[in-house]
Design an enzyme around this catalytic site. Structure first.
Site: not given
Length: 744
Positions: A28-29, A231-232, A262, A610
């Site tokens: 996504k980044t 974001d987030e 998340q 992760r």
DNA sequence: TCGAGTTCAATTTTT
DNA sequence: TTGAACTCGA
């Protein structure tokens, strides 16, 4: 990056509300970076009109660097040197930036009523906040601290702030005596902050929100930032949601990235249901799902999926990856924590891989110790990322307090902190008197210090002590105008003879580490050499208040240890998730409550995803935790993974069954020393093969002997856990089933 | 008022 | 274990 179809959709939809539902590792980044690139290069959008918010400095830095790269320009070093570049920073930095911008403009007097601080405000961290509250509770309101603990009141005030409830509005909510007190403290607290020209973390959001509700302010920023990205988004709280909503309401070019799996910050006010509001606010929004994972192996993804699907509240996503199948999950089921740690250290040691590819995760900060010890034994370099550890140290806080009062002399908390550090004979009595003057005449400490002669209640001796400080302060203040920041810091240390004061009477090792911390602080200031001195001080104090340990991770070859929460923004080739036991992870606090339990499960999901290549999960039958031996069944999260796909690690090399013939032999043997830790370490392994104690033989008042503490008596027995008294004053809790106790 | 010594309690996650 | 809050003697 070759964008996939979904990513392209997100990249190309520019002037329209956009909801990107993303999965961990879906790039996504990179997608957001491409989107910015597309805006600037193809749509000729002015870079300065793009605003992107992230949650951590690390994410923001990374994003800025990526964008700079695609635009072939250098990354802005500082939010104030951000001309012609998209504003990509964290929530808090951006709002502080805006606050300062407004307060430096001509309308600052106009907004004073709303914001109650001036442009050179300082930011109070949790510790500062507590001390303000404590002094209010104790001195101003004369309340019993035990009945009204600052921590609890702080929590209530923070909750109120995060629900956008001002002190005034809080008054209407009072329905019990406790809230009445909270209200009083809240009111005083706000007054005090304003007097000190300071803001706490919550204020940064709330003040921004209040300012944006002024039409001309909002208008200005809506025109300035026409393209917004968050974001987030699942981690936004109410004030953040409202701020974004205001800013976006005119042009409606808002893109948010959301991943409900998340969301792990609800305890801090994050509300993933803000997405429901988003959909209401922007019914026309384009929804894009990024379902391809580029990070992990097929196996890791399917297991993470098998865990998260146990959550009822979860938007199902069809995740897939083109990556390899990868290896099975490795499970370490150790008899105790020492062995668990040893196994992990050995795996890291054996496998040929740079250490920095390894990430060790746990639920709580306090859980790193055993693993650290094992790593030390094997000489494996490691770094523990511990929240704010550095900035909480006394020497750092002291020196920062000096810098803070130079920057803002209204800062009472910092003033109080160092007025007598190093000792200058300014005692409590003097300080109390100053407080009285401060409150009665609405003065700040600086004004009182300047006019200390007029404080009749103090004798000459006390006055001269204050004057002495006043001279030091004035001297340093004048220096701050001409010296660079590192020079100023040095000058402070020299002038007040800080190093001697700090290290007096310490051992060499301790001395060394304290001086090193100071050195590290000096290094940090050296980054501000290129800015004009006063400006540098301002910027530095702002940056440092927003820094976390996370931001100090570098490239050297270390194994990294951190909590799962902290790891959210990372990925690593090999990941170890430890302490997988009920009551620990999931935490015992969450077991009663489905919502909280689901958040724990999301945390597990975050931990697992992760890993890029290898995933190790570990637990111990018995462990030493919070200074007691505890036993917990395996975590339910382990049970949610299909055991057929788990590879059990062979621990036989780590458990030494032949070291001794019997437990009591081993302790009576000549080389056993009761008072030495190492003897106990080896003993722990021996205990394993012993028949466990027969619980039915133990009762309250049973006398037992313990090899380390000799004779005891059981005073309380709760299933396996006994409280055993060594004397009337020394009582220990231990698990008698496994503890090395014997009935006498 | 200091400081050394002692007791006692609290342990989640962080911008 | 750590740290904060206390006690007590000087």
């Amino acid at each position: 990056m070759q964008a996939n179809e979904k990513q392209l959709e997100a990249i190309q939809k520019i002037e329209w509300p956009l909801l990107i539902i993303a999965w961990a590792g879906s790039w996504k980044t990179a997608t957001l970076t491409k989107r910015v690139e597309n805006m600037i290069k193809n749509h000729k959008i002015n870079p300065a009109s793009i605003l992107m918010v992230t949650f951590t400095n690390k994410a923001a830095n990374e994003m800025r660097e990526r964008v700079a790269k695609t635009l072939w320009i250098s990354t802005p070093k500082n939010i104030y040197a951000n001309k012609n570049f998209p504003l990509i920073w964290t929530f808090h930095s951006i709002w502080i930036f805006m606050l300062k911008e407004i307060l430096s403009s001509s309308i600052w007097e106009e907004v004073w009523e709303i914001i109650q601080v001036k442009k050179d405000f300082v930011i109070y961290d949790e510790q500062d906040k507590q001390s303000v509250l404590k002094s209010i509770i104790k001195t101003k309101l004369n309340l019993d601290e035990k009945e009204y603990p600052a921590k609890q009141i702080s929590f209530h005030i923070s909750n109120a702030k995060n629900s956008l409830v001002t002190a005034k509005a809080y008054e209407k909510q009072i329905d019990n005596s406790f809230k009445e007190i909270v209200f009083q403290v809240y009111t005083e607290y706000e007054k005090e902050l304003s007097q000190n020209n300071s803001l706490d973390f919550d204020d940064i959001l709330i003040k921004t929100y209040s300012l944006l509700r002024i039409e001309k302010v909002l208008d200005f920023y809506q025109e300035k930032y026409k393209f917004l990205m968050v974001d987030e988004y699942q981690d936004t709280n109410l004030p953040q949601y409202e701020i974004v909503k205001l800013l976006a309401s005119k042009y409606r070019n808002l893109a948010v990235v959301w991943d409900d799996a998340q969301s792990i910050y609800s305890w801090r006010g994050a509300d993933m249901r803000n997405i429901i509001n988003f959909k209401k606010d922007y019914p026309e929004a384009l929804v894009v799902k990024l379902e391809q994972n580029y990070r992990s192996t097929k196996n890791i993804i399917s297991w993470a999926n098998s865990v998260i699907k146990n959550n009822a509240t979860w938007i199902k996503k069809e995740l897939w990856t083109a990556n390899d199948t990868g290896e099975f999950i490795n499970l370490v089921e150790a008899p105790d924590d020492k062995i668990e740690a040893k196994v992990i250290a050995s795996i890291i040691e054996q496998k040929w891989k740079p250490f920095k590819d390894d990430l060790i995760l746990y639920r709580l900060n306090a859980q790193s110790r055993q693993i650290e010890e094992a790593l030390i034994q094997k000489n494996i370099p490691y770094k523990v990322i511990w929240w704010l550890k550095f900035y909480e140290r006394k020497e750092i806080k002291d020196l920062l307090a000096y810098l803070k009062i130079i920057h803002n002399h209204n800062d009472a908390i910092s003033m109080k902190r160092i007025i007598n550090v190093p000792p200058r004979k300014i005692w409590t009595k003097t300080l109390d008197m100053m407080d009285i003057y401060k409150n009665n005449y609405s003065l700040n400490y600086f004004q009182i210090i300047e006019n200390i002669d007029e404080v009749e209640e103090l004798n000459n001796w006390a006055k001269s002590a204050v004057k002495n400080f006043s001279n030091i302060y004035k001297y340093l203040f004048n220096k701050s105008i001409e010296l660079t920041l590192p020079e100023l810091l040095r000058e402070i240390i020299k002038t007040v003879d800080y190093e001697n004061y700090l290290t007096e009477g310490l051992g060499n090792e301790e001395k060394e580490s304290k001086l090193q911390n100071i050195q590290e602080l000096e290094n940090l200031t050296s980054e501000y050499l290129w800015i004009e001195p006063r400006e540098a001080l301002w910027n530095f104090l702002e940056d440092i208040s927003l820094l976390t340990d996370m931001d100090k991770i570098d490239d050297s070859d270390f194994v990294t240890l951190m909590t799962i929460h902290t790891s959210k923004w990372l990925e690593e080739k090999r990941v170890f998730v430890t302490w997988l036991e009920e009551n620990i992870f999931p935490s015992f606090r969450s077991l009663q409550n489905t919502t909280e339990l689901e958040e724990e499960r999301r945390l597990m999901y975050v931990a697992m995803t992760r890993a890029k290549e290898e995933l190790y999960l570990s637990r111990a039958e018995e462990r030493f935790h919070f200074w007691e031996y505890i036993r917990n069944p395996e975590s339910r999260f382990l049970q949610e993974i299909d055991k057929n796909f788990i590879k059990y690690c062979d621990l036989s090399d780590y458990i030494d069954y032949n070291s001794s013939t019997s437990f009591f032999d081993s302790i009576s043997s000549s080389n056993f020393n009761f008072w030495e830790e190492s003897s106990w370490t080896s003993l722990k392994n021996v205990i394993k093969k012993f028949p466990q104690n027969d619980l039915s033989k133990f009762w309250v008042w049973t006398k037992v002997s313990h090899p380390k503490f000799w004779n005891w008596i059981i005073t309380e027995l709760n299933w396996e856990i006994a409280s055993i008294a060594f004397s009337w004053i020394w009582i220990k809790k231990m698990n008698i089933k496994i503890a090395p106790v014997k009935i006498v």
